[in-house]
Motif scaffolding. Structure first.
Motif, PDB file in Angstrom:
ATOM      1  N   LEU A  24       0.861  -1.177   0.000  1.00 15.94           N
ATOM      2  CA  LEU A  24       0.000   0.000   0.000  1.00 15.94           C
ATOM      3  C   LEU A  24       0.896   1.225   0.000  1.00 15.94           C
ATOM      4  CD1 LEU A  24      -2.833   1.192   0.150  1.00 15.94           C
ATOM      5  CD2 LEU A  24      -2.671   1.048   2.642  1.00 15.94           C
ATOM      6  N   TRP A  25       1.126   1.791  -1.174  1.00 18.82           N
ATOM      7  CA  TRP A  25       1.988   2.963  -1.274  1.00 18.82           C
ATOM      8  C   TRP A  25       1.258   4.204  -0.772  1.00 18.82           C
ATOM      9  CZ3 TRP A  25       3.770   1.884  -6.963  1.00 18.82           C
ATOM     10  CH2 TRP A  25       4.615   0.782  -6.970  1.00 18.82           C
ATOM     11  N   GLY A  26      -0.025   4.304  -1.061  1.00 18.84           N
ATOM     12  CA  GLY A  26      -0.831   5.396  -0.533  1.00 18.84           C
ATOM     13  C   GLY A  26      -0.674   6.736  -1.227  1.00 18.84           C
ATOM     14  N   THR A  27       0.046   6.776  -2.327  1.00 18.56           N
ATOM     15  CA  THR A  27       0.226   8.046  -3.032  1.00 18.56           C
ATOM     16  C   THR A  27      -0.950   8.305  -3.973  1.00 18.56           C
ATOM     17  OG1 THR A  27       1.560   6.923  -4.698  1.00 18.56           O
ATOM     18  CG2 THR A  27       2.741   7.991  -2.894  1.00 18.56           C
ATOM     19  N   PRO A  28      -1.190   9.571  -4.300  1.00 24.87           N
ATOM     20  CA  PRO A  28      -2.304   9.894  -5.210  1.00 24.87           C
ATOM     21  C   PRO A  28      -2.096   9.257  -6.582  1.00 24.87           C
ATOM     22  CG  PRO A  28      -1.453  11.879  -4.154  1.00 24.87           C
ATOM     23  CD  PRO A  28      -0.498  10.770  -3.825  1.00 24.87           C
ATOM     24  N   LEU A  29      -3.187   9.009  -7.259  1.00 22.75           N
ATOM     25  CA  LEU A  29      -3.148   8.457  -8.610  1.00 22.75           C
ATOM     26  C   LEU A  29      -3.333   9.586  -9.615  1.00 22.75           C
ATOM     27  CD1 LEU A  29      -5.463   5.403  -7.947  1.00 22.75           C
ATOM     28  CD2 LEU A  29      -2.976   5.360  -8.235  1.00 22.75           C
ATOM     29  N   TYR A  30      -2.721   9.430 -10.771  1.00 20.62           N
ATOM     30  CA  TYR A  30      -2.933  10.401 -11.848  1.00 20.62           C
ATOM     31  C   TYR A  30      -4.368  10.293 -12.347  1.00 20.62           C
ATOM     32  CZ  TYR A  30       2.166  10.767 -12.240  1.00 20.62           C
ATOM     33  OH  TYR A  30       3.492  10.972 -11.994  1.00 20.62           O
ATOM     34  N   ASN A  31      -4.931  11.413 -12.750  1.00 17.92           N
ATOM     35  CA  ASN A  31      -6.220  11.423 -13.431  1.00 17.92           C
ATOM     36  C   ASN A  31      -5.896  11.391 -14.926  1.00 17.92           C
ATOM     37  OD1 ASN A  31      -8.604  12.074 -14.747  1.00 17.92           O
ATOM     38  ND2 ASN A  31      -9.301  13.389 -13.081  1.00 17.92           N
ATOM     39  N   TRP A  32      -5.733  10.190 -15.458  1.00 28.08           N
ATOM     40  CA  TRP A  32      -5.281  10.032 -16.831  1.00 28.08           C
ATOM     41  C   TRP A  32      -6.241  10.657 -17.842  1.00 28.08           C
ATOM     42  CZ3 TRP A  32      -0.476   9.508 -17.251  1.00 28.08           C
ATOM     43  CH2 TRP A  32       0.266   8.689 -16.392  1.00 28.08           C
ATOM     44  N   VAL A  71      -6.048   1.199  -5.107  1.00 31.60           N
ATOM     45  CA  VAL A  71      -6.542   0.671  -3.829  1.00 31.60           C
ATOM     46  C   VAL A  71      -7.556   1.655  -3.251  1.00 31.60           C
ATOM     47  CG1 VAL A  71      -5.869  -0.082  -1.512  1.00 31.60           C
ATOM     48  CG2 VAL A  71      -4.285  -0.396  -3.445  1.00 31.60           C
ATOM     49  N   PRO A  72      -8.713   1.172  -2.820  1.00 32.26           N
ATOM     50  CA  PRO A  72      -9.681   2.088  -2.212  1.00 32.26           C
ATOM     51  C   PRO A  72      -9.061   2.878  -1.062  1.00 32.26           C
ATOM     52  CG  PRO A  72     -10.683  -0.064  -2.557  1.00 32.26           C
ATOM     53  CD  PRO A  72      -9.202  -0.219  -2.834  1.00 32.26           C
ATOM     54  N   TYR A  73      -9.288   4.178  -1.066  1.00 32.39           N
ATOM     55  CA  TYR A  73      -8.750   5.045  -0.020  1.00 32.39           C
ATOM     56  C   TYR A  73      -9.283   4.601   1.348  1.00 32.39           C
ATOM     57  CZ  TYR A  73      -7.531   9.182   2.644  1.00 32.39           C
ATOM     58  OH  TYR A  73      -7.015  10.039   3.586  1.00 32.39           O
ATOM     59  N   GLY A  74      -8.396   4.536   2.320  1.00 26.14           N
ATOM     60  CA  GLY A  74      -8.770   4.146   3.675  1.00 26.14           C
ATOM     61  C   GLY A  74      -8.488   2.691   3.972  1.00 26.14           C
ATOM     62  N   ASP A  75      -8.299   1.857   2.938  1.00 28.54           N
ATOM     63  CA  ASP A  75      -7.938   0.457   3.183  1.00 28.54           C
ATOM     64  C   ASP A  75      -6.572   0.409   3.858  1.00 28.54           C
ATOM     65  OD1 ASP A  75     -10.274  -0.275   1.923  1.00 28.54           O
ATOM     66  OD2 ASP A  75      -9.312  -1.718   0.570  1.00 28.54           O
ATOM     67  N   THR A  76      -6.371  -0.581   4.688  1.00 25.45           N
ATOM     68  CA  THR A  76      -5.104  -0.714   5.399  1.00 25.45           C
ATOM     69  C   THR A  76      -4.134  -1.670   4.717  1.00 25.45           C
ATOM     70  OG1 THR A  76      -6.062  -2.407   6.827  1.00 25.45           O
ATOM     71  CG2 THR A  76      -6.148  -0.122   7.615  1.00 25.45           C
ATOM     72  N   THR A  77      -4.581  -2.356   3.685  1.00 23.93           N
ATOM     73  CA  THR A  77      -3.715  -3.194   2.857  1.00 23.93           C
ATOM     74  C   THR A  77      -4.069  -2.923   1.393  1.00 23.93           C
ATOM     75  OG1 THR A  77      -5.127  -5.146   2.559  1.00 23.93           O
ATOM     76  CG2 THR A  77      -3.855  -5.012   4.631  1.00 23.93           C
ATOM     77  N   ALA A  78      -3.280  -3.503   0.506  1.00 25.17           N
ATOM     78  CA  ALA A  78      -3.532  -3.331  -0.929  1.00 25.17           C
ATOM     79  C   ALA A  78      -4.381  -4.464  -1.503  1.00 25.17           C
ATOM     80  CB  ALA A  78      -2.207  -3.236  -1.671  1.00 25.17           C
ATOM     81  N   ARG A  79      -4.864  -5.361  -0.659  1.00 24.28           N
ATOM     82  CA  ARG A  79      -5.608  -6.539  -1.127  1.00 24.28           C
ATOM     83  C   ARG A  79      -6.834  -6.209  -1.970  1.00 24.28           C
ATOM     84  NH1 ARG A  79      -5.305 -11.761   1.239  1.00 24.28           N
ATOM     85  NH2 ARG A  79      -3.476 -11.939   2.560  1.00 24.28           N
ATOM     86  N   ASN A  80      -7.542  -5.159  -1.644  1.00 19.31           N
ATOM     87  CA  ASN A  80      -8.806  -4.860  -2.322  1.00 19.31           C
ATOM     88  C   ASN A  80      -8.652  -3.975  -3.547  1.00 19.31           C
ATOM     89  OD1 ASN A  80     -10.379  -6.335  -0.470  1.00 19.31           O
ATOM     90  ND2 ASN A  80     -10.293  -4.622   0.965  1.00 19.31           N
ATOM     91  N   GLY A  81      -7.426  -3.795  -3.978  1.00 15.44           N
ATOM     92  CA  GLY A  81      -7.201  -2.976  -5.155  1.00 15.44           C
ATOM     93  C   GLY A  81      -7.677  -3.665  -6.420  1.00 15.44           C
ATOM     94  N   LYS A  82      -7.586  -2.937  -7.520  1.00 17.28           N
ATOM     95  CA  LYS A  82      -7.938  -3.530  -8.809  1.00 17.28           C
ATOM     96  C   LYS A  82      -7.095  -2.862  -9.889  1.00 17.28           C
ATOM     97  CE  LYS A  82     -11.870  -0.436  -9.532  1.00 17.28           C
ATOM     98  NZ  LYS A  82     -13.286  -0.331  -9.766  1.00 17.28           N
ATOM     99  N   TRP A  83      -6.895  -3.609 -10.975  1.00 21.29           N
ATOM    100  CA  TRP A  83      -6.161  -3.067 -12.115  1.00 21.29           C
ATOM    101  C   TRP A  83      -7.069  -2.136 -12.903  1.00 21.29           C
ATOM    102  CZ3 TRP A  83      -1.195  -3.305 -12.035  1.00 21.29           C
ATOM    103  CH2 TRP A  83      -0.539  -4.393 -11.492  1.00 21.29           C
ATOM    104  N   LEU A  84      -6.560  -0.950 -13.198  1.00 24.36           N
ATOM    105  CA  LEU A  84      -7.265   0.024 -14.025  1.00 24.36           C
ATOM    106  C   LEU A  84      -6.383   0.374 -15.224  1.00 24.36           C
ATOM    107  CD1 LEU A  84      -8.718   2.418 -11.300  1.00 24.36           C
ATOM    108  CD2 LEU A  84      -9.898   0.585 -12.536  1.00 24.36           C
ATOM    109  N   PRO A  85      -6.989   0.743 -16.327  1.00 26.80           N
ATOM    110  CA  PRO A  85      -6.183   1.036 -17.519  1.00 26.80           C
ATOM    111  C   PRO A  85      -5.399   2.339 -17.384  1.00 26.80           C
ATOM    112  CG  PRO A  85      -8.503   1.452 -17.947  1.00 26.80           C
ATOM    113  CD  PRO A  85      -8.423   0.820 -16.581  1.00 26.80           C
ATOM    114  N   GLY A  86      -4.143   2.275 -17.803  1.00 24.29           N
ATOM    115  CA  GLY A  86      -3.306   3.466 -17.860  1.00 24.29           C
ATOM    116  C   GLY A  86      -3.447   4.141 -19.218  1.00 24.29           C
TER     117      GLY A  86
END
Length: 140
Positions: A24-32, A71-86
Motif C-alpha cells: 500500500l503505497w498510498g500516493t495519489p493516482l494520476y487522473n489520466w 486501492v480504495p482510499y482508507g484500506d489498510t492493505t492493498a488486497r482490495n485494489g484492482k487493475w485500471l487502464p493506464g
C-alpha cells in the motif's frame, strides 16, 4: 479524487510472493483522462525539464502506463485494489511526438503481462531489466 476533491483511491501493488497483503503505497493516482484532455501537458513540461538535464529518460514503473493498481482510499492493505487502464500509447505517442530526439528507457520491472510487452514493443523504447527480477522462470 471524486467531484468534491475527496480521495477515492491510492497507489499500491497487488499481493504477490513479496507481500501477502500487497504494498500500500498510498500516493495519489494520476487522473489520466484529465491529463489526456490537455494533451498530457504536465508530462510534456516535466519531460522537457528533465531532457535539459539528462541524455536519457527512464520511465520508472513503465507497467503502470498499461495498467496500475488502485486501492480504495482508507484500506489498510492493498488486497482490495484492482487493475485500471493506464494511458498506454496515448501518453507514449505524445512523448515521442514532442521529443523525437530524446531517448527513453522503459523500466520493465517484474513479469511483463502481454499488455505491457505490447506497449513496450509499440513504444519503440528499449526495456531495462532490474537485475533482481531479470531472470524470471516465466520468461521465454
Amino acid at each position: 479524487m471524486d467531484d468534491q476533491c475527496v480521495t477515492t483511491a491510492v497507489s499500491g501493488v497487488p499481493p504477490d510472493y513479496f507481500a501477502v497483503d500487497g504494498q500500500l503505497w498510498g500516493t495519489p493516482l494520476y487522473n489520466w483522462d484529465a491529463m489526456g484532455d490537455d494533451g498530457y501537458g504536465w508530462w510534456i513540461r516535466r519531460i522537457d525539464g528533465a531532457g535539459k538535464l539528462y541524455d536519457v529518460i527512464r520511465i520508472d514503473h513503465f507497467r503502470g502506463l498499461d495498467e496500475y493498481w488502485a486501492v480504495p482510499y482508507g484500506d489498510t492493505t492493498a488486497r482490495n485494489g484492482k487493475w485500471l487502464p493506464g494511458p498506454g500509447m496515448r501518453l507514449v505517442g505524445a512523448l515521442n511526438g514532442w521529443f523525437p530526439e530524446l531517448r527513453f528507457i522503459a523500466e520493465d520491472l517484474g513479469f511483463p503481462t502481454p499488455g505491457v510487452a505490447k506497449l513496450l514493443q509499440d513504444s519503440g523504447w528499449p526495456g531495462m531489466k532490474v537485475l533482481q527480477f531479470a531472470f524470471d522462470s516465466r520468461d521465454s
